[in-house]
Design an enzyme around this catalytic site. Structure first.
Site, PDB file in Angstrom:
ATOM      1  CB  CYS A 225       2.192  -6.540   0.745  1.00  0.00           C
ATOM      2  SG  CYS A 225       3.295  -5.126   0.901  1.00  0.00           S
TER       3      CYS A 225
ATOM      4  CG  ASP B 298       1.907   2.104   9.027  1.00  0.00           C
ATOM      5  OD1 ASP B 298       1.582   1.091   8.399  1.00  0.00           O
ATOM      6  OD2 ASP B 298       1.093   2.961   9.416  1.00  0.00           O
TER       7      ASP B 298
END
Length: 352
Positions: free
Chosen positions: A21, A55
Site C-alpha cells: 500500500c 473504503d
C-alpha cells in the site's frame, strides 16, 4: 552434456519501485487529482460514493441488501510469490469488511513482466490469492491480466451488507472511543526486508499481520453502537483517521502509548527504518496533526507508516468499547486496543 544455465534468484521487491500500500498516490496529490470538492452523485440508491474517501462503493439493491464493490492492487511487498498473493488478496477483501459487509466473490487483477518472471512464480502469486479467497469462503471467479513492466496483483472484491448495518467512515460521534485492530509497523518491516536486515521472527510477524482477514468487520456491522469503521492502509493511521474526522466533522485525540505496534517493528522504527511514503504522508497532512512536544521523530513517523492489509479502525460509543474489544480478541486480534477518542472540533488529530 552441456550445462543447464541456472536462473538467478528473482526478488520480487527488486522489480518494482514501490511496495504494498506504499504504492498509493500521496494524499495531497490524490486530492488534487480528484478535485477539492467531491459532490454526491445523483443516484438515490448509491449509498456510498466518493464523497468521504470511504473504503468501497455501496449500492442499495432493495430494503434488505446492498452491494459493496471495491478494488485494490499493488506491487510486491515481499519476495515470496505465494505470500505476496496472500497479502494482496487479504488487503483487497479488507475494504468489504471495513464497510461492515461480507464478501461474496472476487476477480483477480494481474499485471506481470512475463519476460522476467517464470511461469511458476506467477502461478504461485495467483495461488496465494486464491488460498485467501478460499479462507474467506468465496470464489475467485475470474479476472483480467496484462503484460506489465512491474509485477502487480490484487482483487476486485464484491460483498453484500444490509443497508441498515452499513458502516461508513463518516458517521463517528463526539465522545466515541477509537479502537485499532492490528499493530502498526508493516511499512517499517517491509523496508527492513528489502534492505536485508529483517529477522526470521520479524518476517513471521509481517506475514501473520498482513494475511489476517479483517472478517471481524462483518460481526461489528450488527452493533448499533459502532458508528464508524474504516481500515488503515497506505495513508497510515493518521491519514485514515483524518478521513474519519473530515467525514464526521469532528476532531480526534490519540494516546501514542496506547497505539499497538508490531514488536519486531519497534527497534527498527527507533533506528530510522521506514518507507519513503511516510515523508510523503506527513507532507500531505502533517499540518492537520498536533503532536505533543515530548514525542520523538520515530513515534510521529510510525503513525504515518503505510500499512498494507492493516487493522480496522472503529469509532464506538464508550459503553460498548469492551464488547468491541472482545469481538476483536475472540477473532484472534491480540493487539487490538483503545487508542483515543473523537471529540468536538475542527477536523484534525491531536497526538499525546
Amino acid at each position: 552434456m552441456p550445462e543447464i544455465p541456472v536462473m538467478p534468484e528473482i526478488k520480487l521487491t527488486q522489480l518494482s519501485h514501490g511496495s504494498g500500500c506504499g504504492c498509493k498516490i500521496a494524499p495531497a496529490m490524490l486530492q488534487s487529482i480528484l478535485g477539492e470538492v467531491k459532490e454526491k452523485l445523483p443516484y438515490a440508491n448509491l449509498l456510498v460514493g466518493t464523497e468521504t474517501s470511504d473504503d468501497a462503493a455501496v449500492y442499495r439493491l432493495n430494503d434488505q441488501q446492498a452491494i459493496i464493490a471495491t478494488t485494490d492492487f499493488f506491487m510486491p511487498i515481499v519476495d515470496d510469490p505465494f505470500d505476496f498473493g496472500r497479502i494482496a488478496a487479504t488487503n483487497a477483501l479488507s475494504d468489504v469488511y471495513a464497510m461492515g459487509g461480507t464478501p461474496i466473490m472476487a476477480l483477480a487483477i494481474v499485471g506481470m513482466p512475463v519476460n522476467k518472471l517464470p511461469i511458476e512464480t506467477i502461478r504461485a502469486i495467483l495461488q496465494g490469492g486464491e488460498s485467501v479467497c478460499q479462507a474467506a469462503g468465496i470464489p475467485l471467479a475470474g479476472g483480467h491480466s496484462i503484460d506489465s513492466t512491474e509485477p502487480i496483483y490484487g482483487l476486485v472484491a464484491i460483498g453484500i451488507v444490509h443497508p441498515d448495518r452499513l458502516k461508513k467512515n463518516s458517521e463517528a460521534r463526539a465522545g466515541d472511543v477509537l479502537i485499532l485492530g492490528k499493530g502498526l509497523g508493516v511499512g517499517v518491516l517491509a523496508q527492513a526486508l528489502k534492505k536485508g536486515v529483517l529477522s526470521a521472527g520479524g518476517y513471521a510477524q509481517l506475514i501473520a499481520n498482513t494475511t489476517q482477514l479483517n472478517a471481524v468487520g462483518s460481526a461489528l456491522s450488527g452493533l448499533g453502537a459502532v458508528h464508524a469503521l474504516t481500515d488503515v492502509t497506505g495513508f497510515g493511521l493518521l491519514g485514515h483517521l483524518l478521513e474519519m474526522c473530515r467525514g464526521s466533522g469532528l476532531a480526534a485525540e490519540l494516546r501514542f502509548d496506547h497505539v499497538p505496534v508490531l514488536p519486531a517493528a519497534l527497534p527498527l522504527a527507533r533506528q530510522g527504518y521506514g518507507p519513503g511514503v511516510i515523508d510523503r504522508n506527513l507532507a500531505s497532512y502533517g499540518h492537520e496533526v498536533d503532536f505533543a512536544t515530548h514525542l520523538e521523530s520515530w513515534q510521529r513517523r510510525i503513525l504515518a507508516d503505510a500499512q498494507t492489509s492493516g487493522g480496522l479502525l472503529v469509532a464506538v460509543a464508550p459503553d460498548a468499547a469492551d464488547e468491541v474489544l472482545a469481538c476483536f480478541h475472540r477473532a484472534g486480534f491480540g493487539q487490538a486496543a483503545v487508542i483515543g477518542a473523537m471529540r468536538q472540533g475542527a477536523p484534525r488529530v491531536a497526538v499525546g
